[in-house]
Design a protein around this motif. Sequence first.
Motif, PDB file in Angstrom:
ATOM      1  N   GLY A  49      51.378  34.736  30.880  1.00  0.00           N
ATOM      2  CA  GLY A  49      51.269  33.918  32.681  1.00  0.00           C
ATOM      3  C   GLY A  49      50.760  35.308  32.718  1.00  0.00           C
ATOM      4  O   GLY A  49      51.253  35.283  34.296  1.00  0.00           O
ATOM      5  N   GLY A  50      51.541  36.508  32.268  1.00  0.00           N
ATOM      6  CA  GLY A  50      51.050  37.748  32.925  1.00  0.00           C
ATOM      7  C   GLY A  50      49.776  37.781  33.772  1.00  0.00           C
ATOM      8  O   GLY A  50      48.629  37.136  33.934  1.00  0.00           O
ATOM      9  N   GLU A  51      50.204  39.104  34.684  1.00  0.00           N
ATOM     10  CA  GLU A  51      48.666  39.602  35.415  1.00  0.00           C
ATOM     11  C   GLU A  51      48.264  40.868  35.004  1.00  0.00           C
ATOM     12  O   GLU A  51      48.132  41.157  34.667  1.00  0.00           O
ATOM     13  CB  GLU A  51      48.927  40.083  36.229  1.00  0.00           C
ATOM     14  CG  GLU A  51      49.595  39.006  37.890  1.00  0.00           C
ATOM     15  CD  GLU A  51      49.132  39.705  39.031  1.00  0.00           C
ATOM     16  OE1 GLU A  51      48.286  39.886  39.704  1.00  0.00           O
ATOM     17  OE2 GLU A  51      51.019  40.238  40.017  1.00  0.00           O
ATOM     18  N   LEU A  66      40.561  33.887  29.232  1.00  0.00           N
ATOM     19  CA  LEU A  66      42.103  34.434  29.398  1.00  0.00           C
ATOM     20  C   LEU A  66      42.502  33.083  31.054  1.00  0.00           C
ATOM     21  O   LEU A  66      43.988  32.995  30.715  1.00  0.00           O
ATOM     22  CB  LEU A  66      42.144  35.679  29.608  1.00  0.00           C
ATOM     23  CG  LEU A  66      41.644  36.436  28.540  1.00  0.00           C
ATOM     24  CD1 LEU A  66      41.276  38.610  29.431  1.00  0.00           C
ATOM     25  CD2 LEU A  66      42.546  36.724  27.931  1.00  0.00           C
ATOM     26  N   ALA A  67      41.886  32.885  31.388  1.00  0.00           N
ATOM     27  CA  ALA A  67      42.176  32.229  32.523  1.00  0.00           C
ATOM     28  C   ALA A  67      43.282  30.587  32.232  1.00  0.00           C
ATOM     29  O   ALA A  67      44.009  30.111  33.064  1.00  0.00           O
ATOM     30  CB  ALA A  67      41.600  32.480  34.194  1.00  0.00           C
ATOM     31  N   ARG A  68      42.226  30.415  31.799  1.00  0.00           N
ATOM     32  CA  ARG A  68      42.563  28.724  31.275  1.00  0.00           C
ATOM     33  C   ARG A  68      43.035  28.878  30.129  1.00  0.00           C
ATOM     34  O   ARG A  68      43.916  27.919  29.841  1.00  0.00           O
ATOM     35  CB  ARG A  68      40.862  28.705  30.395  1.00  0.00           C
ATOM     36  CG  ARG A  68      40.094  28.650  31.826  1.00  0.00           C
ATOM     37  CD  ARG A  68      38.659  27.511  31.173  1.00  0.00           C
ATOM     38  NE  ARG A  68      37.825  27.429  32.188  1.00  0.00           N
ATOM     39  CZ  ARG A  68      36.528  27.193  32.101  1.00  0.00           C
ATOM     40  NH1 ARG A  68      36.372  27.341  31.491  1.00  0.00           N
ATOM     41  NH2 ARG A  68      35.711  26.987  33.399  1.00  0.00           N
ATOM     42  N   ALA A  69      43.822  30.194  29.548  1.00  0.00           N
ATOM     43  CA  ALA A  69      44.694  30.115  28.499  1.00  0.00           C
ATOM     44  C   ALA A  69      46.010  30.165  29.529  1.00  0.00           C
ATOM     45  O   ALA A  69      47.296  30.764  28.907  1.00  0.00           O
ATOM     46  CB  ALA A  69      44.159  31.547  27.636  1.00  0.00           C
ATOM     47  N   ARG A 112      50.637  46.440  39.744  1.00  0.00           N
ATOM     48  CA  ARG A 112      50.605  45.643  40.181  1.00  0.00           C
ATOM     49  C   ARG A 112      50.066  44.506  38.189  1.00  0.00           C
ATOM     50  O   ARG A 112      50.638  43.448  38.893  1.00  0.00           O
ATOM     51  CB  ARG A 112      48.856  45.118  41.455  1.00  0.00           C
ATOM     52  CG  ARG A 112      49.255  43.667  41.098  1.00  0.00           C
ATOM     53  CD  ARG A 112      47.891  43.651  41.555  1.00  0.00           C
ATOM     54  NE  ARG A 112      47.024  42.159  42.234  1.00  0.00           N
ATOM     55  CZ  ARG A 112      46.239  41.836  42.334  1.00  0.00           C
ATOM     56  NH1 ARG A 112      45.558  42.228  43.616  1.00  0.00           N
ATOM     57  NH2 ARG A 112      46.037  40.174  42.620  1.00  0.00           N
ATOM     58  N   PHE A 113      49.525  45.006  37.876  1.00  0.00           N
ATOM     59  CA  PHE A 113      49.790  44.560  36.691  1.00  0.00           C
ATOM     60  C   PHE A 113      49.565  44.527  35.361  1.00  0.00           C
ATOM     61  O   PHE A 113      50.449  45.877  35.441  1.00  0.00           O
ATOM     62  CB  PHE A 113      47.613  45.094  36.207  1.00  0.00           C
ATOM     63  CG  PHE A 113      46.802  44.226  37.415  1.00  0.00           C
ATOM     64  CD1 PHE A 113      46.217  42.498  37.192  1.00  0.00           C
ATOM     65  CD2 PHE A 113      46.028  44.917  38.089  1.00  0.00           C
ATOM     66  CE1 PHE A 113      45.608  43.021  38.712  1.00  0.00           C
ATOM     67  CE2 PHE A 113      45.550  44.396  39.105  1.00  0.00           C
ATOM     68  CZ  PHE A 113      44.776  43.970  39.152  1.00  0.00           C
TER      69      PHE A 113
END
Length: 252
Positions: A49-51, A66-69, A112-113
């Motif tokens: 769930g990281g950025e 990656l977003a869908r994971a 941020r990431f």
Amino acid sequence: MDRAAPSPTESWDAFFDDFYLRAYADEERDAEAGAQALAAVKLAGCPEGGEVLDVPCGFGRHAIPLARAGYRVTGVDRSQILLDEAARRAKGGLAPAFVRADYRELPFDEQRFDAALNLYTSLGYLGDEEDTKVLAGIRRVLRDGARLVIETMHRDRLVQMAGDRHWRLMGEGRLLLEQSTFDPASGVATTSQTLIDGAGNRDSRTFSVRLYTATELIAMLKRAGFSDARAYGSFDGEPFTLDTRLVLVAIR
């Protein structure tokens, strides 16, 4: 005699348009890219769930899976055409945030990431000094201890391939013809690509990109402020050799 140099920005803007989509956006490659993206964030040690920053993101081949994971993904690219295609592909599921920007000027706050990805030979467009600035800009937006993963063709492998002509069968009856030459003094490879569709129509592009050795890229990462840069031959951590592509992992 002038040394070869990477193509100017205008040439890249012309390349990363619908020609790039027709040449590279096929389902078999997309499936492989998704698996590579998941392996890359694992190699980066990104928490669930990281950025994640995908830069440049193109048409979303890495950012979308990656977003869908479950990762919170931001994809950055200069090409509006590719970003529009990425947004289209992302509909109907968890989607990244797509931002149009030049990756020399990332529009984000510092630290941020949790991880950053630069995949599929996405350095070398600007030359040594400007590419180092790109790396420093990515470092700026990473949190302390976060990692950058780079995956790229490298000079030593390209030297063995330069001059070869390759045909690749794409989807929908398309063929892509590719031929590269290499200037060892500048480290710049010039590639000509011709896309032939099912009706026999041809569309060609020629571009020049700086190909770095692993040693050069590790030195650039150090100048950009990264530490503990390590070279691998795959996302699984296999040894780096002249015959593998180059995967680099460096810590902010």
